[in-house]
Write a protein that holds these residues in place. Structure first.
Motif, mmCIF file in Angstrom:
data_model
loop_
_atom_site.group_PDB
_atom_site.id
_atom_site.type_symbol
_atom_site.label_atom_id
_atom_site.label_comp_id
_atom_site.label_asym_id
_atom_site.label_seq_id
_atom_site.Cartn_x
_atom_site.Cartn_y
_atom_site.Cartn_z
ATOM 1 N N PHE A 12 22.696 -10.436 -34.916
ATOM 2 C CA PHE A 12 22.229 -8.913 -34.973
ATOM 3 C C PHE A 12 21.635 -8.768 -33.488
ATOM 4 C CE2 PHE A 12 20.020 -5.857 -38.149
ATOM 5 C CZ PHE A 12 20.233 -4.886 -37.308
ATOM 6 N N ARG A 15 17.978 -5.916 -33.808
ATOM 7 C CA ARG A 15 17.325 -5.862 -35.351
ATOM 8 C C ARG A 15 15.960 -4.948 -35.076
ATOM 9 N NH1 ARG A 15 14.801 -5.101 -39.229
ATOM 10 N NH2 ARG A 15 14.432 -6.401 -41.036
ATOM 11 N N LEU A 33 22.128 -16.674 -38.990
ATOM 12 C CA LEU A 33 21.884 -15.217 -38.575
ATOM 13 C C LEU A 33 20.782 -15.361 -37.489
ATOM 14 C CD1 LEU A 33 21.811 -12.288 -38.965
ATOM 15 C CD2 LEU A 33 20.131 -12.200 -40.631
ATOM 16 N N GLN A 34 21.089 -15.143 -36.411
ATOM 17 C CA GLN A 34 20.376 -14.814 -35.130
ATOM 18 C C GLN A 34 20.019 -13.427 -34.955
ATOM 19 O OE1 GLN A 34 21.849 -16.399 -31.250
ATOM 20 N NE2 GLN A 34 19.942 -17.097 -30.866
ATOM 21 N N CYS A 35 18.772 -13.168 -34.760
ATOM 22 C CA CYS A 35 18.534 -11.656 -34.598
ATOM 23 C C CYS A 35 17.677 -11.663 -33.488
ATOM 24 C CB CYS A 35 17.403 -11.304 -35.915
ATOM 25 S SG CYS A 35 18.117 -11.211 -37.380
ATOM 26 N N ASP A 37 15.587 -8.728 -31.175
ATOM 27 C CA ASP A 37 15.114 -7.284 -31.191
ATOM 28 C C ASP A 37 15.664 -6.322 -30.421
ATOM 29 O OD1 ASP A 37 13.196 -8.105 -32.872
ATOM 30 O OD2 ASP A 37 11.298 -8.105 -31.547
#
Length: 327
Positions: A12, A15, A33-35, A37
């Motif tokens: 993502f 995010r 899942l790697q988010c 900002d």
């Protein structure tokens, strides 16, 4: 004995474009899942290098970034608009792109009318006047420094007859407004509420924009359009900033060609220090909100739920809300 299937790698890129309170529900398959900002354009290729699925709201995903992401099979756009993604390059690569649909049918129309009510009743101007001590100085129970007008009996002109435009129309009719839609070419309706664009500009007390930004609609509202607004209407834009020539809007408001403007979008976001709208931020009949018409708690959660559904459907082999798919 076969080796286990590795988890699907999801990245993502932005995010923080969804509120921290918005929940990303679990996906029904093994994944990571790697988010992030935010992701600068220069970092997209690096962050997608090993990704199978990318999630992006506004972060640009160029052909060059796609070329550096050999495993990428899907881009789940966390918004309706997909102009941040090179769709042609995705189609050539067989990358499925999906988007979010019909999640904002309450929040955007409600924000539209929040702007309309605030401007027609000069709420911000009166709030600021009270704060400045004008009420006490008036010496009586009320004062009348700014215009206050009812909505009932006025004409609302809507540009864009999609789900949002129709929802705004329904609210307008419920409030006693006469509603007109701008009719365009072969898509024009024969009904009495669809009129030529010039007639809409001439007869509307409020003009509200709900159409997409395309080469044909870029600067749809320009100096010439303002000159044709015979009734000095309010101009409301909760669609895209590029629909309006923003320098011409400043001139129209300052000269009195229109009676007010409520915008949730600008052509460059966030608002730059040198943007023409900087000259209007203290104007009593101008309201600018930071592209949040879409962002009610309920709408944002609906968006996030649909985002997860799009990814799950793709993984199950039944992709949905496809913008471009395997050619």
């Amino acid at each position: 004995m076969s080796s286990p299937t590795p988890p699907i790698r999801i990245v993502f890129l932005d995010r923080a474009t969804l509120s921290p309170q918005t929940v990303l529900r679990s996906l029904p398959f093994a994944h990571t899942l790697q988010c992030f900002d935010h992701t600068a354009a220069a970092d997209v290729a690096t962050r997608l290098r090993h990704a199978d699925i990318a999630i992006a709201n506004k972060t640009p995903i160029s052909a060059a970034a796609l070329a550096a992401a050999p495993s990428l099979r899907m881009i789940a756009v966390a918004a309706t608009g997909t102009d941040n993604v090179d769709l042609r390059a995705c189609a050539a690569r067989g990358i499925v792109v999906s988007n979010i649909r019909d999640y904002a049918v309450h929040t955007v129309p409600e924000h539209t009318f929040a702007l309309i009510f605030a401007l027609r009743r000069s709420l911000v101007a009166y709030r600021d006047a009270v704060r400045a001590g004008r009420w006490l100085d008036s010496g009586q129970f009320c004062f009348f420094d700014f215009p206050i007008r009812n909505l009932a009996g006025s004409t609302l002109g809507i540009v864009g007859a999609g789900a949002l435009g129709r929802a705004v129309a329904a609210m307008g009719r419920a409030l006693g407004l006469r509603v007109l839609f701008a009719a365009h070419g072969e898509r024009a309706s024969a009904s009495n509420d669809h009129v030529p664009f010039d007639d809409l500009l001439a007869h509307s007390d409020i003009v509200s924009l709900h159409c997409p930004l395309t080469p044909a609609t870029h600067h749809l509202i320009d100096a010439s359009a303002f000159a044709r607004m015979a009734r000095r209407p309010l101009l409301i834009n909760t669609a895209r900033g590029g629909l309006v020539d923003e320098a011409a809007l400043v001139e129209a408001l300052q000269s009195g060609a229109i009676s007010g403007a409520g915008f949730d979008v600008v052509s460059t976001e966030p608002l730059p220090a040198a943007h023409p709208f900087q000259a209007l931020l203290g104007h009593p009949h101008f309201i600018l909100t930071p592209h949040v018409a879409w962002a009610s708690d309920e709408a944002m959660q609906s968006l996030a739920d649909q985002l997860i559904e799009n990814i799950a459907a793709f993984h199950a082999g039944t992709p949905r809300n496809i913008v471009t798919a395997v050619p």
